[in-house]
Design a protein around this motif. Structure first.
Motif, PDB file in Angstrom:
ATOM      1  N   ASP A 165       1.066  -1.153  -0.157  1.00 20.36           N
ATOM      2  CA  ASP A 165      -0.009  -0.454  -0.049  1.00 20.36           C
ATOM      3  C   ASP A 165       0.734   1.130   0.480  1.00 20.36           C
ATOM      4  O   ASP A 165       1.553   1.605   0.601  1.00 20.36           O
ATOM      5  N   ARG A 220     -12.428   6.800   5.322  1.00 16.78           N
ATOM      6  CA  ARG A 220     -11.854   6.485   4.386  1.00 16.78           C
ATOM      7  C   ARG A 220     -11.641   7.506   3.140  1.00 16.78           C
ATOM      8  O   ARG A 220     -10.878   7.336   2.156  1.00 16.78           O
ATOM      9  N   LYS A 243      -8.375   1.453  -6.949  1.00 14.63           N
ATOM     10  CA  LYS A 243      -9.446   0.940  -6.103  1.00 14.63           C
ATOM     11  C   LYS A 243     -10.950   1.667  -5.289  1.00 14.63           C
ATOM     12  O   LYS A 243     -10.343   2.678  -5.449  1.00 14.63           O
ATOM     13  N   HIS A 244     -11.773   1.347  -4.472  1.00 17.07           N
ATOM     14  CA  HIS A 244     -12.009  -0.304  -4.403  1.00 17.07           C
ATOM     15  C   HIS A 244     -13.286  -0.064  -5.390  1.00 17.07           C
ATOM     16  O   HIS A 244     -14.011   0.786  -5.311  1.00 17.07           O
ATOM     17  N   ASP A 278     -10.206  -7.095  -2.409  1.00 17.40           N
ATOM     18  CA  ASP A 278      -9.666  -6.008  -1.071  1.00 17.40           C
ATOM     19  C   ASP A 278      -9.636  -8.015   0.165  1.00 17.40           C
ATOM     20  O   ASP A 278      -9.651  -8.969  -0.566  1.00 17.40           O
ATOM     21  N   GLU A 303      -9.263   3.345   7.080  1.00 19.81           N
ATOM     22  CA  GLU A 303      -9.777   2.266   7.028  1.00 19.81           C
ATOM     23  C   GLU A 303     -10.742   2.012   9.059  1.00 19.81           C
ATOM     24  O   GLU A 303      -9.558   2.259  10.218  1.00 19.81           O
TER      25      GLU A 303
HETATM   26  C1  BGC Z   1      -7.821  -2.258   2.140  1.00 18.20           C
HETATM   27  C2  BGC Z   1      -7.382  -2.155   1.072  1.00 18.20           C
HETATM   28  C3  BGC Z   1      -5.982  -2.238   0.875  1.00 18.20           C
HETATM   29  C4  BGC Z   1      -5.617  -3.877   1.301  1.00 18.20           C
HETATM   30  C5  BGC Z   1      -4.058  -4.355   1.843  1.00 18.20           C
HETATM   31  C6  BGC Z   1      -7.785  -3.462   2.922  1.00 18.20           C
HETATM   32  O1  BGC Z   1      -7.570  -3.485   4.169  1.00 18.20           O
HETATM   33  O2  BGC Z   1      -9.422  -2.098   2.251  1.00 18.20           O
HETATM   34  O3  BGC Z   1      -8.174  -0.395   0.767  1.00 18.20           O
HETATM   35  O4  BGC Z   1      -5.069  -2.374  -0.018  1.00 18.20           O
HETATM   36  O5  BGC Z   1      -6.100  -4.052   2.840  1.00 18.20           O
HETATM   37  O6  BGC Z   1      -3.627  -3.755   3.111  1.00 18.20           O
END
Ligand code: BGC
Length: 757
Positions: free
Chosen positions: A124, A182, A221-222, A300, A509
């Motif tokens: 990420d 987010r 994403k997403h 995801d 998140e």
């Molecule tokens: C998130 C994604 C992220 C993925 C990998 C998920 O919990 O929603 O945005 O890319 O984790 O870390």
């Protein structure tokens, strides 16, 4: 090696499909003779050969993505990832970086598996890798596409030097609900701006050629509509009309495809009753058939498995079946493709061809990155030493932090502060390194590298005795033990600067909130300091719009800096002491209170519109207790200087569908500071076959002006810019009357009109 070679030769003879040279290439890693990536024809024949000799298990391995034990955002399905790599069961890894670690893992795949197919490393890398830029919502407030692209370019340069091939970014979810944590990861509420930023980020990450070692795969994403979670609660249900989906939520995704994005990630939410990772309408009908996307789709984190609690699959096996039949190529962390695809094929519920197609999409991108030529080409310790946190990268991050900050209030020219004033610096974020880089800060060091506001101020204030500091309170607690110290230093100062906001973990998140006031007792401290009668500048760090009615009434100046990143403290000091002039503009509306949410500028009129200045109107679309208007509208942001707009003209009053609409306006800097202004152009389609929004952003331009300087800014629209999903869902413009607006934010605008015939 020898045995592998013999096996592959046997396959070759058996199938007669593939030349010996290519087999040797794969089996023996005779890297010099591996095809280059430039020619598509070479790649196709290489992939033909490769997929023909791959076993079903090997192909399934390519569809599996697993995390290392470094960092995680969800449950661990299998911590045995090293063994799984050696067995060829995991073809892709995330949460691994540094040249050394990625090389070590790559070796496990290359040297232990039959064909030595290289791993793909994802991570990420959202707003910087080691050099952390402002959070994405902050960057979007710069409205500076070149700087945003450059930020992504720098992130890719640093990440690729540490062995990373693929970022899980850009996040292009439109969001109009500040309760959702987010919103900090996206570009705000607007479709047009969001789409332009999405393209800039893809270009920045991927550069011109994926084969270059400083470019990485991007991931849109997403997908899709994750930002519309009911009540702003993360992972919650989404339900909307197809028209709204296509009008508001899909365009930024389509924009990433236009910019050549390599991969897509599904979202956690359901849409119209079908979770995104099992949603054929999204993943096949729209993404593949309508848009022609050729890259691969990853889920995801464990979202295939989550179809079980969603209640659409009775177990993980059925979830795997639904996912692959919907169009998911790669399973992130769920382990269900690994466990069930083979048996699903035996049972006739999935075909081997589907698995081959998905594997081929993934292998194609490994090929384009040059991994078949040299699997270690990104894991290079020399590049790692040279390219991380260079002075150039740090300067770009500082510049972006200045550009992202939005001046929300500045009464009596409280800002900028003269460097010879006595300043009391107070607040839980004033000397904070940990939170200032925000959430999703990749490999950013939170402990030593970030520059705090206190450190930034020390560089500016000539006499060290003139800088007084105390923390005053914590971010989210009721502890008042430092209140009195804060009051004491405030009394001694000419001006007080309070640095407050959220902790990094309060947005991002799984960080939804129902109360968007400053957390803990921060407002209480502001009230106590207010009683000293000293002028107060409130500097905010937060990942979403907050509710700031009281602060707006009572503070002398407010500067929104989001989470400004590694160089945040310097950038804030540049702005506060006038070495730079704020130019950021909000990309999300700031509500007066949480009850107004969702609130955004491009609303429709309704059949009973409320006129703010009209006589008493009871039966209108309104609230009894607050106005409909927000506290700060979309596009809003002040400067130390002032700008005026004159000579707003269009070349005609009536246009055919084929004619360009040429628009111009003159912008003048009428204040004493050099400054940048974001000139914004909106339209309103007065009558349509469906109801149309009151305003839609269609163009913008950022201009730098010296005091007294004027610039003529021109825009061109065509009838394509007036198109929308009409009553029969065809995307086109309709003849009729339009309003055209230009100005400094979505609320303060000059207006004219034209007709499309
Ligand atoms: C998130 C994604 C992220 C993925 C990998 C998920 O919990 O929603 O945005 O890319 O984790 O870390």
């Amino acid at each position: 090696m020898k045995i592998k070679y013999i096996i592959i030769l046997l396959f070759t003879i058996l199938f007669g499909f593939i030349s010996c040279t290519e087999n040797k290439t794969i089996a023996k890693r005779d890297l010099s003779s591996t095809p280059e990536t430039k020619s598509d024809a070479k790649m196709e024949s290489f992939l033909d050969s490769l997929t023909k000799i791959m076993t079903l298990d090997e192909k399934i391995g390519q569809l599996v993505l697993m995390s290392t034990d470094w960092e995680k955002t969800g449950p661990s399905i299998n911590d045995n990832y090293k063994k799984l790599i050696e067995e060829g069961k995991v073809g892709n890894i995330f949460n691994a970086y540094t040249a050394k670690f990625t090389r070590e893992l790559q070796q496990l795949a290359v040297e232990n598996t039959r064909l030595g197919i290289p791993l793909l490393f994802g991570y990420d890398v959202i707003h910087g890798h080691r050099t952390i830029f402002p959070i994405s919502l902050g960057e979007s407030s710069s409205w500076d596409l070149k700087a945003i692209e450059n930020g992504a370019r720098i992130a890719a340069t640093e990440a690729s030097a540490e062995g990373i091939h693929w970022t899980f970014a850009p996040m292009v979810d439109i969001s109009r609900d500040a309760r959702w944590g987010r919103v900090s990861e996206g570009s705000g509420e607007d479709v047009y701006l969001g789409s332009e930023i999405a393209k800039a980020r893809v270009k920045g990450f991927q550069g011109d050629d994926l084969f270059e070692t400083n470019t990485i795969l991007a991931c849109a994403k997403h997908y899709a509509a994750y930002g519309a979670a009911i009540a702003g609660r993360d992972y919650n249900t989404v339900d909307m009309s197809d028209r709204e989906l296509r009008t508001t939520y899909l365009p930024p995704f389509k924009a990433t495809i236009d910019a050549g994005v390599a991969t897509f990630m599904t979202s956690f939410n359901e849409l119209d009753g079908i979770p995104a990772s099992g949603n054929k309408y999204l993943l096949t009908d729209i993404l593949r058939d309508e848009w022609g996307f050729e890259g691969f789709v990853v889920t995801d984190y464990t979202s295939i498995n989550e179809m079980v609690p969603h209640g659409i699959a009775k177990d993980n096996k059925q979830a795997a079946e639904i996912a692959i039949n919907a169009g998911v190529d790669m399973d992130m962390q769920g382990g269900v493709y690994m466990d069930y695809l083979k048996v699903l094929i035996t049972e006739g519920k999935v075909t081997e061809k589907q698995v081959t197609t998905a594997a081929r999409r993934i292998l194609a991108l490994k090929y384009k990155l040059g991994l078949f030529k040299d699997p270690y080409r990104y894991s290079d310790e020399t590049r790692e030493k040279e390219l991380l946190m260079t002075p150039e990268h740090l300067e770009a991050a500082r510049d972006m932090a200045r550009k992202s900050s939005v001046l929300l209030k500045n009464s009596k020219q409280t800002l900028p502060i003269s460097k010879d004033k006595k300043v009391a610096l107070i607040g839980p974020l004033a000397n904070d390194k940990y939170d200032i880089i925000g959430s999703w800060s990749a490999a950013g060091d939170r402990y030593t590298k970030p520059v705090t506001v206190l450190e930034g101020f020390k560089e500016k204030i000539s006499n060290p005795d003139n800088l007084l500091f105390t923390q005053g309170c914590e971010i989210n607690s009721e502890n008042t033990t430092d209140f009195q110290n804060a009051i004491n230093i405030a009394k001694k100062a000419d001006v007080v600067v309070m640095v407050m906001g959220e902790s990094e973990g309060m947005s991002g998140e799984a960080a939804s909130r129902t109360n968007l006031d400053l957390p803990g007792n921060q407002k209480e401290l502001l009230k106590a300091i207010k009683k000293t009668g000293k002028p107060i500048v409130l500097v905010l760090m937060n990942g979403r719009p907050l509710t700031l009615e009281w602060e707006n009434e009572n503070m002398d100046a407010i500067l929104e800096t989001w989470f400004p990143g590694t160089m945040g403290g310097y950038a804030i000091a540049d702005l506060i002491f006038g070495d730079a002039n704020p130019s950021g503009k909000l990309t999300m509306t700031f509500p007066r209170n949480v009850g107004q949410i969702p609130i955004y500028y491009n609303v429709k009129n309704t059949g009973r519109p409320y006129e703010a200045n009209g006589p008493e109107q009871k039966y209108r679309s309104r609230y009894l207790d607050v106005p409909n208007s927000p506290l700060y509208p979309f596009g809003y942001g002040l400067s130390y200087t002032t700008f005026t707009y004159t000579d707003f003209t269009i070349n005609k009053k009536e246009y055919t569908f084929k004619e360009n609409i040429n628009i111009s306006v003159t912008v003048t800097n009428t204040g004493a500071f050099k400054g940048e202004e974001v000139v914004q152009l909106y339209i309103r389609d007065m009558v349509g076959s469906i109801t149309r929004p009151l305003k839609e952003l269609k163009r913008f331009e950022k201009v730098m002006l010296e005091p007294n300087e004027s610039k003529k800014v021109t825009f061109t629209l065509t009838s394509d810019d007036l198109a929308f999903y009409t009553k029969d869902m065809s995307f086109k413009a309709e003849a009729g009357n339009f309003k055209l607006f230009v100005g400094t934010n979505s609320d303060e605008l000059l207006e004219t009109n034209f007709t499309l015939k």
